[in-house]
Motif scaffolding. Structure first.
Motif, PDB file in Angstrom:
ATOM      1  N   GLN A 131       1.828 -32.848  32.231  1.00  0.00           N
ATOM      2  CA  GLN A 131       2.519 -34.134  31.864  1.00  0.00           C
ATOM      3  C   GLN A 131       2.379 -35.115  32.415  1.00  0.00           C
ATOM      4  O   GLN A 131       2.401 -35.329  33.759  1.00  0.00           O
ATOM      5  CB  GLN A 131       4.125 -33.350  32.034  1.00  0.00           C
ATOM      6  N   ILE A 132       1.819 -36.320  31.666  1.00  0.00           N
ATOM      7  CA  ILE A 132       1.157 -37.342  32.614  1.00  0.00           C
ATOM      8  C   ILE A 132       2.046 -38.819  32.225  1.00  0.00           C
ATOM      9  O   ILE A 132       2.129 -39.059  30.987  1.00  0.00           O
ATOM     10  CB  ILE A 132      -0.408 -37.342  32.200  1.00  0.00           C
ATOM     11  N   GLU A 133       2.234 -39.393  33.185  1.00  0.00           N
ATOM     12  CA  GLU A 133       3.095 -40.772  32.782  1.00  0.00           C
ATOM     13  C   GLU A 133       1.984 -41.742  33.648  1.00  0.00           C
ATOM     14  O   GLU A 133       1.538 -41.658  34.667  1.00  0.00           O
ATOM     15  CB  GLU A 133       4.246 -40.905  33.573  1.00  0.00           C
ATOM     16  N   VAL A 134       1.596 -42.935  32.915  1.00  0.00           N
ATOM     17  CA  VAL A 134       0.994 -43.924  33.266  1.00  0.00           C
ATOM     18  C   VAL A 134       1.892 -45.366  33.824  1.00  0.00           C
ATOM     19  O   VAL A 134       2.691 -45.492  32.875  1.00  0.00           O
ATOM     20  CB  VAL A 134       0.109 -44.598  32.556  1.00  0.00           C
ATOM     21  N   LEU A 135       2.126 -45.626  34.987  1.00  0.00           N
ATOM     22  CA  LEU A 135       2.778 -46.513  35.650  1.00  0.00           C
ATOM     23  C   LEU A 135       1.880 -47.920  35.714  1.00  0.00           C
ATOM     24  O   LEU A 135       1.035 -47.903  36.511  1.00  0.00           O
ATOM     25  CB  LEU A 135       3.650 -46.343  36.952  1.00  0.00           C
ATOM     26  N   ARG A 136       2.089 -48.750  34.851  1.00  0.00           N
ATOM     27  CA  ARG A 136       1.218 -50.126  34.974  1.00  0.00           C
ATOM     28  C   ARG A 136       1.757 -51.265  35.804  1.00  0.00           C
ATOM     29  O   ARG A 136       2.659 -51.605  35.749  1.00  0.00           O
ATOM     30  CB  ARG A 136       1.058 -50.597  33.520  1.00  0.00           C
TER      31      ARG A 136
ATOM     32  N   ALA B 158       8.398 -44.596  43.030  1.00  0.00           N
ATOM     33  CA  ALA B 158       8.706 -44.267  41.476  1.00  0.00           C
ATOM     34  C   ALA B 158       8.795 -42.574  41.509  1.00  0.00           C
ATOM     35  O   ALA B 158       9.538 -42.054  40.722  1.00  0.00           O
ATOM     36  CB  ALA B 158       7.475 -44.442  40.571  1.00  0.00           C
ATOM     37  N   LEU B 159       8.213 -41.802  42.321  1.00  0.00           N
ATOM     38  CA  LEU B 159       8.431 -40.476  42.462  1.00  0.00           C
ATOM     39  C   LEU B 159       9.631 -40.222  42.879  1.00  0.00           C
ATOM     40  O   LEU B 159      10.352 -39.095  42.581  1.00  0.00           O
ATOM     41  CB  LEU B 159       7.256 -39.951  43.250  1.00  0.00           C
ATOM     42  N   ALA B 160      10.007 -41.001  43.967  1.00  0.00           N
ATOM     43  CA  ALA B 160      11.425 -40.720  44.486  1.00  0.00           C
ATOM     44  C   ALA B 160      12.393 -40.872  43.687  1.00  0.00           C
ATOM     45  O   ALA B 160      13.294 -40.132  43.349  1.00  0.00           O
ATOM     46  CB  ALA B 160      11.637 -41.718  45.687  1.00  0.00           C
ATOM     47  N   GLN B 161      12.345 -42.015  42.895  1.00  0.00           N
ATOM     48  CA  GLN B 161      13.296 -42.391  41.721  1.00  0.00           C
ATOM     49  C   GLN B 161      13.253 -41.083  40.486  1.00  0.00           C
ATOM     50  O   GLN B 161      14.351 -40.881  40.035  1.00  0.00           O
ATOM     51  CB  GLN B 161      13.134 -43.809  41.156  1.00  0.00           C
ATOM     52  N   ARG B 162      12.419 -40.626  40.311  1.00  0.00           N
ATOM     53  CA  ARG B 162      12.197 -39.479  39.324  1.00  0.00           C
ATOM     54  C   ARG B 162      12.585 -37.902  40.116  1.00  0.00           C
ATOM     55  O   ARG B 162      12.478 -37.237  39.241  1.00  0.00           O
ATOM     56  CB  ARG B 162      10.687 -39.446  38.754  1.00  0.00           C
ATOM     57  N   GLY B 163      12.860 -38.032  41.075  1.00  0.00           N
ATOM     58  CA  GLY B 163      13.382 -36.689  41.784  1.00  0.00           C
ATOM     59  C   GLY B 163      12.275 -35.889  42.141  1.00  0.00           C
ATOM     60  O   GLY B 163      12.638 -34.787  42.761  1.00  0.00           O
ATOM     61  N   PHE B 164      11.328 -36.376  42.614  1.00  0.00           N
ATOM     62  CA  PHE B 164       9.969 -35.364  42.906  1.00  0.00           C
ATOM     63  C   PHE B 164      10.126 -35.319  44.391  1.00  0.00           C
ATOM     64  O   PHE B 164      10.103 -36.420  45.156  1.00  0.00           O
ATOM     65  CB  PHE B 164       8.672 -35.805  42.640  1.00  0.00           C
TER      66      PHE B 164
ATOM     67  N   ALA C 256       1.447 -23.356  36.231  1.00  0.00           N
ATOM     68  CA  ALA C 256       2.626 -23.984  35.910  1.00  0.00           C
ATOM     69  C   ALA C 256       2.406 -25.381  35.451  1.00  0.00           C
ATOM     70  O   ALA C 256       1.238 -25.858  35.274  1.00  0.00           O
ATOM     71  CB  ALA C 256       3.493 -24.056  37.348  1.00  0.00           C
ATOM     72  N   LEU C 257       3.203 -25.907  34.699  1.00  0.00           N
ATOM     73  CA  LEU C 257       3.129 -27.394  34.075  1.00  0.00           C
ATOM     74  C   LEU C 257       2.914 -28.279  35.376  1.00  0.00           C
ATOM     75  O   LEU C 257       3.534 -28.448  36.347  1.00  0.00           O
ATOM     76  CB  LEU C 257       4.408 -27.786  33.527  1.00  0.00           C
ATOM     77  N   ILE C 258       1.972 -29.042  35.407  1.00  0.00           N
ATOM     78  CA  ILE C 258       1.611 -30.216  36.362  1.00  0.00           C
ATOM     79  C   ILE C 258       1.985 -31.184  35.902  1.00  0.00           C
ATOM     80  O   ILE C 258       1.632 -31.812  34.818  1.00  0.00           O
ATOM     81  CB  ILE C 258      -0.001 -29.921  36.406  1.00  0.00           C
ATOM     82  N   HIS C 259       2.746 -32.083  36.681  1.00  0.00           N
ATOM     83  CA  HIS C 259       3.220 -33.444  36.579  1.00  0.00           C
ATOM     84  C   HIS C 259       2.221 -34.324  37.066  1.00  0.00           C
ATOM     85  O   HIS C 259       1.882 -34.162  38.294  1.00  0.00           O
ATOM     86  CB  HIS C 259       4.641 -33.532  36.979  1.00  0.00           C
ATOM     87  N   VAL C 260       1.965 -35.664  36.635  1.00  0.00           N
ATOM     88  CA  VAL C 260       0.918 -36.325  37.002  1.00  0.00           C
ATOM     89  C   VAL C 260       1.590 -38.012  37.103  1.00  0.00           C
ATOM     90  O   VAL C 260       2.272 -38.342  35.925  1.00  0.00           O
ATOM     91  CB  VAL C 260      -0.444 -36.596  36.340  1.00  0.00           C
ATOM     92  N   LEU C 261       1.373 -38.834  37.980  1.00  0.00           N
ATOM     93  CA  LEU C 261       1.593 -40.177  37.942  1.00  0.00           C
ATOM     94  C   LEU C 261       0.499 -40.676  38.048  1.00  0.00           C
ATOM     95  O   LEU C 261       0.030 -40.737  39.193  1.00  0.00           O
ATOM     96  CB  LEU C 261       2.884 -40.613  38.927  1.00  0.00           C
ATOM     97  N   ILE C 262       0.217 -41.465  37.219  1.00  0.00           N
ATOM     98  CA  ILE C 262      -1.211 -42.566  37.343  1.00  0.00           C
ATOM     99  C   ILE C 262      -0.613 -43.764  37.648  1.00  0.00           C
ATOM    100  O   ILE C 262       0.114 -44.306  36.621  1.00  0.00           O
ATOM    101  CB  ILE C 262      -2.047 -42.719  36.334  1.00  0.00           C
ATOM    102  N   VAL C 263      -0.833 -44.478  38.626  1.00  0.00           N
ATOM    103  CA  VAL C 263      -0.550 -45.651  38.897  1.00  0.00           C
ATOM    104  C   VAL C 263      -1.991 -46.809  38.571  1.00  0.00           C
ATOM    105  O   VAL C 263      -2.959 -46.787  39.327  1.00  0.00           O
ATOM    106  CB  VAL C 263      -0.048 -46.286  40.353  1.00  0.00           C
TER     107      VAL C 263
ATOM    108  N   ASP D 243       9.027 -29.997  41.580  1.00  0.00           N
ATOM    109  CA  ASP D 243       9.191 -30.839  42.212  1.00  0.00           C
ATOM    110  C   ASP D 243       7.994 -31.522  42.814  1.00  0.00           C
ATOM    111  O   ASP D 243       8.110 -32.220  43.876  1.00  0.00           O
ATOM    112  CB  ASP D 243      10.246 -30.406  43.370  1.00  0.00           C
ATOM    113  N   VAL D 244       6.943 -31.138  42.219  1.00  0.00           N
ATOM    114  CA  VAL D 244       5.453 -31.743  42.914  1.00  0.00           C
ATOM    115  C   VAL D 244       4.931 -32.609  41.685  1.00  0.00           C
ATOM    116  O   VAL D 244       4.935 -32.321  40.269  1.00  0.00           O
ATOM    117  CB  VAL D 244       4.666 -30.436  42.996  1.00  0.00           C
ATOM    118  N   ALA D 245       4.363 -33.850  42.084  1.00  0.00           N
ATOM    119  CA  ALA D 245       3.619 -34.824  41.282  1.00  0.00           C
ATOM    120  C   ALA D 245       2.168 -35.008  41.607  1.00  0.00           C
ATOM    121  O   ALA D 245       2.390 -35.619  43.029  1.00  0.00           O
ATOM    122  CB  ALA D 245       4.568 -35.940  40.898  1.00  0.00           C
ATOM    123  N   VAL D 246       1.374 -34.995  40.915  1.00  0.00           N
ATOM    124  CA  VAL D 246       0.062 -35.531  41.411  1.00  0.00           C
ATOM    125  C   VAL D 246      -0.073 -37.032  41.478  1.00  0.00           C
ATOM    126  O   VAL D 246       0.657 -37.809  40.451  1.00  0.00           O
ATOM    127  CB  VAL D 246      -1.149 -35.074  40.535  1.00  0.00           C
ATOM    128  N   LEU D 247      -0.199 -37.837  42.480  1.00  0.00           N
ATOM    129  CA  LEU D 247      -0.147 -39.289  42.466  1.00  0.00           C
ATOM    130  C   LEU D 247      -1.622 -39.668  42.556  1.00  0.00           C
ATOM    131  O   LEU D 247      -2.554 -39.501  43.581  1.00  0.00           O
ATOM    132  CB  LEU D 247       0.595 -39.566  43.831  1.00  0.00           C
TER     133      LEU D 247
END
Length: 275
Positions: free
Chosen positions: A62-67, A84-90, A38-45, A13-17
């Motif tokens: 696990q990295i997602e890039v939001l452009r 975006a993190l709220a929408q993804r449930g973080f 643990a697996l690290i979730h990342v959102l790059i804006v 339930d944690v994402a690096v922003l």
């Protein structure tokens, strides 16, 4: 998302922003610095970079890039990232900026503290300021307790933005990041969070912060100080001595060259020989 062990599941339930504008090499360096069990979730804006930021291939990440369609500034990038993190449930957003480096197990330590202290909406850590080459300059060791942070909020920087873990629902409840105070979007958010929740620090090293002469604090300093002064006047508490001292300090910052201030800070905070 991860295996079923309690340790691995604890960061689901944690994402690096991380907002980013150009600087692919800095993005890669920063993300490679994370080390967790643990697996690290990342959102790059990606705030309109040319060429676009590409997600590096890093084990256990696990990295997602939001452009963003065009460069709109860090305030809008962070606002978009939180939504975006709220929408993804973080539930938690762990902030960091491209070029900075994380201390191992930072995310697990911060998440554990916030799980135990549900009133805390933002949690920072102590920060080692370094040069672009990684040479230590000085340590930032702000107070840990929420009431002390409230008291000193305008006198000193008590919450290092790239070290923060934020409760996503609390950030959205107070209005998210906003562009009303350009280049001081972090202080604007923290003041609003502290009106309804607590902000605290873990009193241990969590971040290596790169002092970049081309960063916001250097290139947009006058705008940043102006925004800070407007924030101070809006939320001014006449009964708090440190609000008065903070106002005087920022007026001084307004008329003092950036490089001169950095020289003073390095002199005052640099480690002494033999310590």
């Amino acid at each position: 998302m991860t295996n079923s062990s309690a340790t691995a599941h604890s960061l689901d339930d944690v994402a690096v922003l991380m907002p980013a504008y150009n600087g692919q090499a800095d993005v890669d360096l920063t993300l490679a610095s994370f080390s967790e069990n643990a697996l690290i979730h990342v959102l790059i804006v990606d705030d309109g970079s040319t060429p676009p930021i590409v997600a590096p291939a890093i084990p256990n990440m696990q990295i997602e890039v939001l452009r963003m369609p065009q460069n709109g500034g860090i305030e809008r990038a962070l606002q978009t990232g939180i939504d975006a993190l709220a929408q993804r449930g973080f539930r938690y957003a762990a902030r960091i900026d491209a070029g900075d480096r994380s201390v191992p197990q930072r995310l697990a330590k911060q998440r554990e503290f916030m799980e135990l202290h549900p009133q805390v909406a933002g949690l920072g850590m102590w920060t080692q300021v370094v040069t672009r080459e990684g040479k230590p300059l000085f340590m930032l060791t702000p107070p840990a307790e929420p009431n002390e942070i409230r008291r000193l909020r305008f006198f000193r920087s008590c919450l290092a933005h790239p070290s923060m873990m934020l409760r996503v629902d609390a950030v959205r409840a107070v209005g998210n990041y906003r562009a009303a105070y350009p280049s001081a979007e972090d202080l604007d958010l923290f003041v609003r969070l502290m009106a309804r929740y607590d902000c605290a620090n873990l009193p241990e090293l969590g971040l290596y912060y790169e002092l970049n002469e081309g960063g916001i604090s250097a290139t947009k300093r006058r705008r940043q100080v102006s925004s800070t002064l407007r924030l101070q006047l809006r939320y001014f508490n006449v009964t708090n001595l440190y609000d008065w001292l903070g106002l005087a300090k920022n007026l001084l910052h307004f008329v003092t060259p950036y490089r001169a201030l950095q020289r003073v800070k390095r002199t005052l905070l640099a480690p002494r020989a033999g310590h």
